[in-house]
Design a protein around this motif. Sequence first.
Motif, PDB file in Angstrom:
ATOM      1  N   GLU A 278      29.354  37.330  43.680  1.00 29.85           N
ATOM      2  CA  GLU A 278      30.462  37.293  42.713  1.00 29.85           C
ATOM      3  C   GLU A 278      29.903  37.183  41.304  1.00 29.85           C
ATOM      4  OE1 GLU A 278      33.098  34.146  43.784  1.00 29.85           O
ATOM      5  OE2 GLU A 278      33.767  35.128  45.629  1.00 29.85           O
ATOM      6  N   MET A 279      29.016  38.106  40.947  1.00 29.73           N
ATOM      7  CA  MET A 279      28.434  38.106  39.608  1.00 29.73           C
ATOM      8  C   MET A 279      29.437  38.668  38.615  1.00 29.73           C
ATOM      9  SD  MET A 279      24.506  39.413  40.188  1.00 29.73           S
ATOM     10  CE  MET A 279      23.977  38.898  38.543  1.00 29.73           C
ATOM     11  N   THR A 280      29.512  38.049  37.436  1.00 21.88           N
ATOM     12  CA  THR A 280      30.334  38.602  36.366  1.00 21.88           C
ATOM     13  C   THR A 280      29.574  39.732  35.679  1.00 21.88           C
ATOM     14  OG1 THR A 280      29.459  37.127  34.667  1.00 21.88           O
ATOM     15  CG2 THR A 280      31.332  36.314  35.982  1.00 21.88           C
ATOM     16  N   SER A 281      30.273  40.552  34.935  1.00 18.11           N
ATOM     17  CA  SER A 281      29.608  41.646  34.218  1.00 18.11           C
ATOM     18  C   SER A 281      28.618  41.092  33.194  1.00 18.11           C
ATOM     19  CB  SER A 281      30.637  42.545  33.535  1.00 18.11           C
ATOM     20  OG  SER A 281      31.420  41.802  32.615  1.00 18.11           O
ATOM     21  N   GLU A 282      28.942  39.923  32.620  1.00 15.21           N
ATOM     22  CA  GLU A 282      28.017  39.313  31.660  1.00 15.21           C
ATOM     23  C   GLU A 282      26.739  38.837  32.348  1.00 15.21           C
ATOM     24  OE1 GLU A 282      32.061  39.287  30.114  1.00 15.21           O
ATOM     25  OE2 GLU A 282      31.210  38.386  31.926  1.00 15.21           O
TER      26      GLU A 282
END
Length: 1289
Positions: free
Chosen positions: A459-463
Amino acid sequence: MHIENPQQSGKFRISIDRGGTFTDVIGNKGSGKQEDDVIFKLLSVDPKNYPDAPLEGIRRILEIFEHKKIPRGMPLDISNVASIRMGTTLATNSALERKGERCAFITTKGFKDALLIGDQTRPKIFELNIKKSKPLYETVVEIDERVTLEDFTEQSPFKKSSVHAGDNNLVLGESGEIVRILKKPNEVDVKKILNSIYNTGIRSIGIAFLHSYTYPNHEKLVGRIAKEVGFTHVSLSSEVSPMIKFLPRAHSSVADAYLTPVIKSYLDSISKGLVNSENTSIQFMQSDGGLVEGEKFSGLKSILSGPAGGVVGYSRTCFDRKSKVPLIGFDMGGTSTDVSRFGDGKLEHVFETTTAGIIIQSPQLDIHTVAAGGSSILTWENGLFKVGPGSAAADPGPSAYRKNGPLTITDANLVLGRLVPQFFPNIFGPNEDQPLDLETPTKKFNELALKINKDLNLEMTSEEVAYGFIEVANESMARPIRAITEAKGYSVSKHNLVTFGGAGGQHAVAVAESLGISTVIAHRYSSVLSAYGIYLADVVEETQEPCSLILNSSSTINELKQKFEQLTEKSTNELIKQGFQKENISIEKYLNLRYEGTETPLMIRQRKNKWDFEQWFAENHKREFGFSFPNKNIIVDDIRIRGVGNSYVREDDSAEAQLLQTDELTELDHAKNVSFYQKVFFQNRFIETPVFKIDNLPLGTTVDGPAILADGTQTNLIPPNAKATILKSHILINIIDKSTLKEKNNNDEIIDPVLLSIFSHRFMDIAEQMGIQLRKTSVSTNVKERLDFSCALFDPEGNLVANAPHVPVHLGSMSTCVAAQAKLWNGKLKPGDVIITNHPDIGGTHLPDITVISPAFSSSGNILFYVASRAHHADIGGILPGSIPPNSKELYEEGAAIYSELLMKDGIFQEDLVEYLFITEPASHPGCSGARRISDNLSDLKAQIAANNKGIQLIAALVKEFKYPVILKYMQAIQLNASQTIKEMLRQLVQHFGSNEYSGVDYMDDGSRIELKVTLDITNEKYIFDFTGTSPQIYGNTNAPKAITYSAILYCLRCLVGKDIPLNQGCLDPITIKIPDGSILSPNTNAAVVGGNVLTSQRVTDVILKTLNIQADSQGDCNNFTFGTSSFKDPQTNETFSGFGYYETICGGSGAGCDSWESKGWNGTDAVHTNMTNTRMTDTEVFERRYPVILREFSIRQGSGGLGKFTGGNGVIRDIEFRQEVTTSVLSERRVTAPHGLKGGQDGKRGENIWIRGDKETVVNIGGKNTIIAKPKDRLIIKTPGGGGYGKY
């Protein structure tokens, strides 16, 4: 051209650096004061608005200083300009894009293919479709001329010849060596040849003859005739690069012929755009960091023109001459990052580099380039974050440039708030009138995050994804910095990092922290520091002469001093002609020195007019290579003078000096000085961060991170763990404490793909630095010149974690070896113990390949890792010199066989044991000798230990940085990543060919059968390589220990992936390998194996690749060639003299490839090492200087590649004439069984080994494996096999 008065003032000064993306311009109205400087950037290519960026820069400066509008397209009046100084990437771009002048290469008969063959290595060992750089020349012709050196240095005792009246063909060369003229060129024939070239329209030629560095007469004769014929540019290798080594000198000559006319044409176009230039000095920056007049500016010396300006810039502005803290230059631009070092107050030069596939032999600043710049493309591939090597360049540029570009480092910085769009000019989009685009890269990172999360169930964010790419980029840029410091014996943490270039400020602190550096310096002109360096630079006149004198001989000192005086006078007079007074000229004196019997010279500068060259050389040699030879002669290879005309444009105080001059530092008042706030992403969250305009900040104030300090040309990111101090011309950044990055992901079971990508860099960096250390500290030609060694890192069980891309046959076999030794010594090893082994029964390949294994212990005494180095030793005893006997039948005939011993015990080197293992034991067998030069064995073993120690030190630093459980977790993860990548590749293979079973067979020249059946059960993940049906072991030496087949399979699988993945044990984990015991691929104890490593390994590789329908057979051979003499005793003096030995492997043709899921089919490559080897060839001039031989021909064997839809590569012809009686051996294959074509493609031609006996020239075919006693004037002609073709012709 007008000569600039160094003290001239009141007129404008302009400095320009034309880079690949931007052109930087600095102008001063004549006051010389920094506050009067005008600085700006413009696009290097903008045809809609102007035809040439430097002329546009001059036009804008004139408009500013003369307060008037100047229309574009009109000639520029520069009567008010004192000087224009420029750096340009024109030559580099012309070389990269192959857009230079049409030219011809003129060379010695027999060597027309020298630049095509090169050093015979392939650039990327895991690319089956081997791609060599295209030659710069359009045509090549040979001149029937030849000289050689009369003496050879391996002669023992050495006797120097003398020139005497009775032999007109013996002459004294310019280096002091005695030259024998074998054939003088015929002037009539030369003129006919040159006329034929001239009639094709070519007007530029490069001439390179063998040994012209010391005997240039033949080159000068042909050059004179060429000018008479009408050639407008004639480049003589003896003039552009008067140094030994034919290959780089020939490359340099052709490069000069190819690039200099382009440079001259460009200078003419600049001149036509200027009027009233009579009183203006126009100079250009050379690769060596010195300025030169336009008429002397050459393509050869302009390759690093722009980057050299940067080195001059930071060395002049940031080096403190009191503290003398060395500096690392970190120049991060749009397309790449250049790193360099400045240490002792003088610029450091190297004399041989490779740029755009061209070997350049010329003084250049020691600058390393890594393909990671602001425009480097970001990709998610095989579970890893990849930065580069592809670049979006200036067009289309990053996705934020509004031209449909890909995601790049610049985009990552933008979406993370690390750039300030408000400070960027509106020059983007199709019409170049829009601001940076934040929306597009944000959308693309969102899409990429979705893909990564889907692939890994994260669940990595785009940032977090964008920040991950930044971290990986920082690590990739730290690797070459370690190489230029640690590899030369300097501690990287004891340097300050100077950041410059448009993108440097966003990454410098993180890169410094990764290297253990605590201070970062940014000059006010950091984004245009190359242009500023050009502005500050001095004018340089270099002169150099070859030499061969012995330094530590009293009779030569006066001769060397006299030569210094002559060259000094020459350089001084040239600078006086350019308007410099004698008091403004300084002279640097250098001797290029090496130990007798070695080929690794060091350029040593004279200090304070003393004559302690011997001491200085020994000190430098020990620092860089780890040892010195107190009793060896020191040879002077070259005498060099660097005359410097000091410009005295401006003196900048260093940051340290300015800090001392500051009475009191005060903390910055944010409220009064902040321009605005913006959110910036640090590690795992956005932080509201103040943005300051640099020009508005009071001097002597400190700024705590987080902060952004920016202006119109630079953006400096100050992270939360750093503090910046604002000085008059610098920003000084101190890293206060370590960031928390290293604790990221320590305590959970999830594998962070960012850390996985970073560890893949770090593990490989350890193996690479071990290799650098081994090459540095070894003494043998095999290791130092041919690069016949490998270094690797292993986990506690002996599984391969990282192997530097050295020799492919060592890859899987080293893991077999280390795992077996780890099991054998389980619980018995202590700190300070080091294992030595080479036995084929326990993971060895052949006996000359000695493996040294060192365990790395924890503080509690547990083994954390193993490191190992394997090196080919030139002689380990046995029945023949060189320990590569072509007809050995028993293992003992091949030399020392070591199952497992402690080379070091409790930290003590076991020299007595080594002498027993290498001398006494091998000599106890019938017909055998012990090692014939034990001193070399001892030195190389110590070098291997030093390489292992380097690896252990780097591992200790890694453990300290990340903690062992984290490292072990990612060691295992990186192997799992490789395993999954291999499985995916095999799935694609089955899908592409529509089959899960493949079978193939081939035969050795003696009829031995190698049979393979591959079963790929994708559903159940069972992948079997079954060699059942392979012939029994033979009573000969082509038996291959089981570890060799493992290496061959590992190599082939890695090649088939087609992408850059870490090479480790995980690549083999999915594979089941079945090899019948007692077969040629798994021989019994004491079977001879020397040919298995260098011959059978190649056949196994061919069988695997054609069984899987990937590639037709390559030459399937290493063409091993040795010669030498034994030690002997002088009957009169009773003195014992050492013999000598020489060993080389010879390239051939690679097989044609078929269409696959990765790419279309391809033609094979001519004259290249293939598959299981990739060692270099000794340069022809070095070969003839060291040994009693004349290389008559080294050319491509035309027509030897098999025809087909895709044609196999051609082999080579290598014709050696002997000048003294020597024992000569050839161990080769494919002399009976041809390299097979595939799918209707024709076979490649078989190889041949022909002995031409004496004056009668009796022709004898000696077969594939034989030993002869070669007499003077005998010749051995080795014709290597071509590759097989693919598909019907």
